[in-house]
Design an enzyme around this catalytic site. Structure first.
Site, PDB file in Angstrom:
ATOM      1  N   GLY A 298       0.808  -1.212   0.000  1.00  0.00           N
ATOM      2  CA  GLY A 298       0.000   0.000   0.000  1.00  0.00           C
ATOM      3  C   GLY A 298       0.843   1.265   0.000  1.00  0.00           C
ATOM      4  O   GLY A 298       1.965   1.286  -0.520  1.00  0.00           O
ATOM      5  N   SER A 299       0.332   2.309   0.665  1.00  0.00           N
ATOM      6  CA  SER A 299       0.912   3.657   0.560  1.00  0.00           C
ATOM      7  C   SER A 299       2.348   3.739   1.021  1.00  0.00           C
ATOM      8  O   SER A 299       3.018   4.740   0.754  1.00  0.00           O
ATOM      9  CB  SER A 299       0.072   4.617   1.394  1.00  0.00           C
ATOM     10  OG  SER A 299      -1.284   4.450   1.064  1.00  0.00           O
ATOM     11  N   THR A 300       2.824   2.752   1.746  1.00  0.00           N
ATOM     12  CA  THR A 300       4.233   2.750   2.134  1.00  0.00           C
ATOM     13  C   THR A 300       5.103   2.991   0.909  1.00  0.00           C
ATOM     14  O   THR A 300       6.121   3.666   0.973  1.00  0.00           O
ATOM     15  CB  THR A 300       4.597   1.382   2.753  1.00  0.00           C
ATOM     16  OG1 THR A 300       3.629   1.076   3.741  1.00  0.00           O
ATOM     17  CG2 THR A 300       5.975   1.408   3.363  1.00  0.00           C
ATOM     18  N   LYS A 302       4.588   4.883  -1.428  1.00  0.00           N
ATOM     19  CA  LYS A 302       4.631   6.287  -1.865  1.00  0.00           C
ATOM     20  C   LYS A 302       5.953   6.917  -1.455  1.00  0.00           C
ATOM     21  O   LYS A 302       6.457   7.828  -2.141  1.00  0.00           O
ATOM     22  CB  LYS A 302       3.452   7.059  -1.278  1.00  0.00           C
ATOM     23  CG  LYS A 302       2.157   6.749  -2.011  1.00  0.00           C
ATOM     24  CD  LYS A 302       0.951   7.329  -1.321  1.00  0.00           C
ATOM     25  CE  LYS A 302      -0.327   6.789  -1.980  1.00  0.00           C
ATOM     26  NZ  LYS A 302      -1.473   6.889  -1.089  1.00  0.00           N
TER      27      LYS A 302
END
Lengths: 585, 375
Positions: A298-300, A302
């Protein structure tokens, strides 16, 4: 009679001897006495020479016995005692220690109980008597074993000295003990996935036991120290277990890594198992989720996307991204979880965790750049740690614009938590990637790392992560005084033909302290459920981040991290000033 | 009457070979001491109340045996020979009806049960056949008008056949060796030595392939990993544990683990508790027994007595060699008792019978021995 090949001449001659009539009538003894003739003497002489041959052979036989008796009694014959022989052959296996010298695995000589059914008098009675001492014995099946025709059955392996004494006291015939080495793990579940376990022959099957099998067996069993700190391990495990209970998560993993040396200080995977009884593990208990499982993080991701864009120069802190509406790409529509529906700065893309913004950043840089950068971070291969369990990532079959966009926010690529935290640590380690390791690194050892991004890019991403904790989704991760900087990650679990929004992988990846990053930490919860206190949210910021905060505040003092005395507010203002030289219009 | 008896006793005492007598009595005493050591362990294992059950029984049989032995030793050669022939016929008759009245132990029918006493006719067969064969050979050699060798061979074949029915491979081998020894000493030509040895070898090979337990024992001996060598391993352990001085009386452990500690593995018990000294003493006593019997046989002037003494001594020697050899892991396991020492009523009585015959034939009588052995 001609065919009879014996001393014909003797019998023929003696028969021809004319005996005196008196001798004929005399008793046999008498007649022999009278016939002391040369023939008879000759026959007796022949017999004597044969007796000499036989006597000599017998003498050799007795001499052999005497020599052998001396040999066994004095020298202890080579094939003398099987139990001693067994002991000599016994596998010598080194102990496992943690970095502070605590014993994680050792070898004990235990007694294993066997029976010789042919010497057992009453199978039923014996089985019942044994069951009285070893209560978990199945009387019926043991009765059957003991009643068999074989000469050897194991009754129970690896008895404790007390159990052995109890069995001994029963005084039953046909039972015996054999010494067997057994691997013992004094810390039980706490280090289960790290130490792993061995089979009966002490061959390492999992964890450090397998990874360092060669070293442990070398020479007379060389001890191996691990980089794990069991005190830290205890706190990580405790906090993680509390989170699993609170959010009724299916599983969880937590990793603490030294960003400069790559040493894994703690690695917890829940559910766990007791390495002393690996066969009793619950399904999935033996799975080391930190290394063996791969997740869409997931957003990790980013953080990696922003780092890549900064490194390639396709984005700066001043860049702006249009997040006014969903992004259409290759037939897919990318939405934001917390849609702002406006133009966002790079910082805002990160702190608001905008999928649209992140996709746009990645698309600006292009698939090749993204692939190259993630490859440098070792996210496209199995994590280079000693564990044999370390799993290969799941990569997209073709890497087009759609994949570039989804991978930018951690979907469409599944990597192991250990690979993620190692890549994350590179950002904190001034842009230098260091291989994660389970072996302790000496203070003066030179660490060979690979620079994957410039110092400036790394520092900027670090700033963004700190801002994210101070004023973003990672707020709950802040541990007062330890300046946590991190990124939440919430991914929906893939199901057939899409994603299931009710089943999440929620994680928080962080480094601390922000001033002088020393440790990277990752907490991941598999399918957490929101509670009243989280207003039903089960995302990384609500579930994993508080766990990270709790862990950091517990372990930082243990690890010797200095507590910063600055006011949180002041530091926040400083960070904000550093990130935003001028407001975006 | 009393005067006659005392004169008879005095004559017997002057004539009897006291060396042999002392050696045999010494072995019997050693057997009693070891029975004392092994008995508590065995009774415990077998669930017998009285810990010295085996000692008492052994003592009773030893007493009975010694009396019988002394009685037989007083016989003249002719009387001893007649007794041997009678015993042979009796043993053969019993062995023939054994399949009907015998009882089975560990897959073999070798015993007749009389109350609590088990009689093994084949034990008595051995000395009886040896003496009978010695007589027949000597008669033929002497030129008597009977086909002594043929009869002896017939008796031997019959005995082997009856032993194989039981089946008892070990006794057959022992009997063959004793019979062969007597035959050899009686002047068998070397061609026939070769022929008969190859026949014996063929017979052993046949047994190896016919009786699975024979094959498995040999295989286990050659390759200890191929099967269970529990007894031998324990015996080896015991003997090396005993060392030179021994673990001390009653301190031995092998008797607690070995099923046949009081019979086939009594040597290991002795070696563990009393050390190398005991092992060498037992081996030495047997060697002395054989040496003495041998020198007496060499000096004997009468062919029959010579052959009989040779055969009987050979039986004791081979039985001791096999038993101790097994205990020392020199030869494949074979259930054979250590003469006079091992526990066993039937065995003790049969051995005493044999020893009595041996003493009878070696007794000094006018003209029995050459004064000075010439040539």
């Amino acid at each position: 009679m001609r065919l009879w090949p014996f001393r014909k001449q003797v019998s023929a001659k003696s028969r021809s001897v004319a005996l005196p009539p008196l001798a004929e009538a005399a008793p046999a003894d008498m007649s022999r006495l009278l016939r002391i003739e040369s023939d008879e003497t000759k026959a007796l002489d022949a017999a004597r020479s044969r007796l000499r041959v036989m006597g000599l052979s017998l003498a050799v036989g007795f001499a052999l016995l005497g020599a052998r008796a001396i040999d066994i009694a004095v020298l202890g014959s080579a094939d003398a005692a099987p139990s001693q022989r067994q002991a000599q052959q016994a596998i010598v296996r080194g102990d496992l220690f943690d970095r502070t010298g605590q014993v994680l695995a050792t070898t004990l000589e235990t007694h294993s109980l066997y029976a010789d059914p042919s010497l057992v008098w009453d199978a039923r009675e014996t089985a019942e008597a044994l069951a009285g001492v070893l209560p978990d014995i199945d009387v019926d099946s043991l009765t059957e074993d003991l009643g068999g025709r074989g000469r050897f059955v194991w009754v129970r392996r690896n008895l404790t000295p007390r159990q052995r004494q109890a069995v001994f006291s029963l005084g039953l015939p046909g039972l015996g003990f054999r010494m067997e080495p057994r691997r013992v793990y004094p810390r039980g579940r706490l280090a289960s996935h790290i130490v792993g376990y061995t089979d009966r022959d002490l061959q390492g099957l999992a964890g450090a036991e397998r990874a360092f099998d060669g070293s442990l067996l070398a020479g007379d069993g060389r001890p191996v120290a691990l980089s794990i700190d069991m005190t830290v391990q205890f706190h990580v495990a405790e906090v993680l277990a509390a989170s699993v209970a609170e959010f009724q998560a299916e599983a969880a993993t937590g990793i603490v890594m030294d960003v400069r040396t790559g040493e894994i200080v703690s690695m917890v995977s829940l559910p766990d198992f007791d390495p002393n009884r690996p066969s009793d593990a619950t399904p999935g208990g033996r799975l080391n989720r930190a290394a063996q499982s791969v997740y869409e993080m997931g957003s990790t991701f980013k953080a990696f996307t922003v780092a890549m864009a900064l490194e390639n120069g396709t984005a700066t802190l001043e860049s702006g991204y249009d997040a006014t509406g969903p992004l259409q790409i290759g037939g897919y529509q990318i939405n934001d979880y917390h849609a702002e529906n406006r133009r966002l700065s790079l910082t805002e893309v990160f702190t608001h965790s905008s999928n649209i913004g992140s996709s746009l950043i990645a698309l600006d840089a292009g698939a090749e750049a993204q692939r190259g950068f993630l490859g440098d971070l070792r996210l496209l291969e199995r994590a280079p740690i000693e564990l044999a369990e370390s799993a290969d990532p799941l990569l997209p079959r073709n890497w087009g614009p759609t994949e570039t966009a989804t991978i930018s926010y951690g979907h469409g690529i599944a990597v192991s938590p250990i690979a993620t935290i190692a890549a994350f640590a590179a950002i904190a380690n001034d842009g230098v990637y260091v291989r994660p390791t389970l072996l302790p690194v000496a203070a003066d050892e030179t660490i060979v790392g690979e620079r994957v991004m410039s110092s400036e890019s790394a520092q900027t991403v670090l700033d963004l992560m700190r801002e994210n904790v101070l004023d973003g989704s990672g707020g709950y991760a802040d541990a007062p005084g330890f300046q946590v900087a991190g990124k939440t990650g919430t991914a929906e679990k893939p199901t057939r033909g899409g994603y299931d929004s009710s089943r999440l992988i929620s994680s928080f990846s962080a480094v601390f302290p922000y001033d002088d990053p020393q440790y990277a930490i990752l907490v991941l919860l598999d399918e957490p459920h929101g509670t009243e206190s989280t207003y039903g949210y089960a995302t990384g910021g609500w579930t994993a981040a508080p766990a990270v905060g709790e862990i950091v505040s517990r372990i930082a003092p243990i690890l010797g991290v200095q507590r910063a005395e600055d006011e949180t507010g002041e530091r926040a203002a400083l960070v904000r000033a550093a990130l935003m030289p001028e407001m975006i219009p | 009457m009393i005067q006659d008896l005392s004169r008879g006793l005095a004559t017997w005492w002057r004539g009897v070979d006291r060396t042999l007598l002392v050696i045999i009595l010494a072995l019997i005493v050693i057997g009693l001491v070891l029975a004392m050591a092994a008995s508590p362990a065995m009774t415990d294992r077998l669930g017998i109340e009285d810990p010295f059950y085996f000692l008492y029984r052994q003592s009773a049989f030893a007493l009975l045996g010694v009396i019988g032995m002394l009685g037989i030793s007083a016989l003249n050669p002719k009387g001893a020979r007649r007794l041997a022939v009678l015993a042979l016929l009796g043993a053969l008759a019993l062995m023939m009806v054994l399949p009907l009245i015998g009882y089975e132990v560990k897959g073999a029918t070798r015993w007749i049960r009389i109350g609590s006493f088990g009689l093994q006719p084949s034990e008595f067969l051995k000395p009886a056949l040896i003496v009978t064969a010695a007589w027949l050979f000597a008669e033929e050699q002497r030129g008597a008008p009977i086909p002594g060798r043929v009869i002896a061979f017939g008796l031997y074949i019959l005995s082997i056949g009856l032993l194989m029915i039981q089946p008892d491979f070990g006794q057959s081998v022992l009997l063959t060796l004793c019979f062969g020894g007597v035959f050899f000493a009686s002047g068998l030509s070397w061609i026939w030595v070769a022929v008969l040895s190859s026949l014996a070898a063929a017979g052993s090979t046949l047994a190896y392939f016919t009786f699975p337990h024979v094959a498995s024992r040999v295989q286990r001996f050659i390759d200890p990993e191929s099967g269970d060598t529990y007894q031998i391993d324990r015996a080896m352990e015991a003997i090396s544990h005993g060392g030179i001085a021994g673990a001390g009386p009653g301190e031995g452990e092998v008797k607690n683990f070995l099923p046949d500690a009081h019979t086939d593995f009594i040597f290991a018990v002795a070696a563990e508790e009393f050390g190398l000294m005991a092992s060498l003493a037992i081996i030495g006593l047997f060697a002395l027994l054989v040496a003495r019997a041998w020198t007496q046989a060499m000096r004997l002037q009468d062919s029959f007595a010579q052959l009989a003494v040779t055969g009987l001594a050979l039986q004791f020697a081979l039985q001791a060699l096999v038993n101790i050899g097994v205990n020392l892991n020199l030869i494949p396991p074979k259930g054979m008792t250590l003469p006079f020492v091992s526990y066993g009523g039937s065995s003790m009585l049969a051995l005493a019978f044999g020893a009595g015959l041996l003493l009878a034939f070696t007794r000094r009588r006018p003209g029995a021995y050459a004064l000075r052995h010439t040539s």
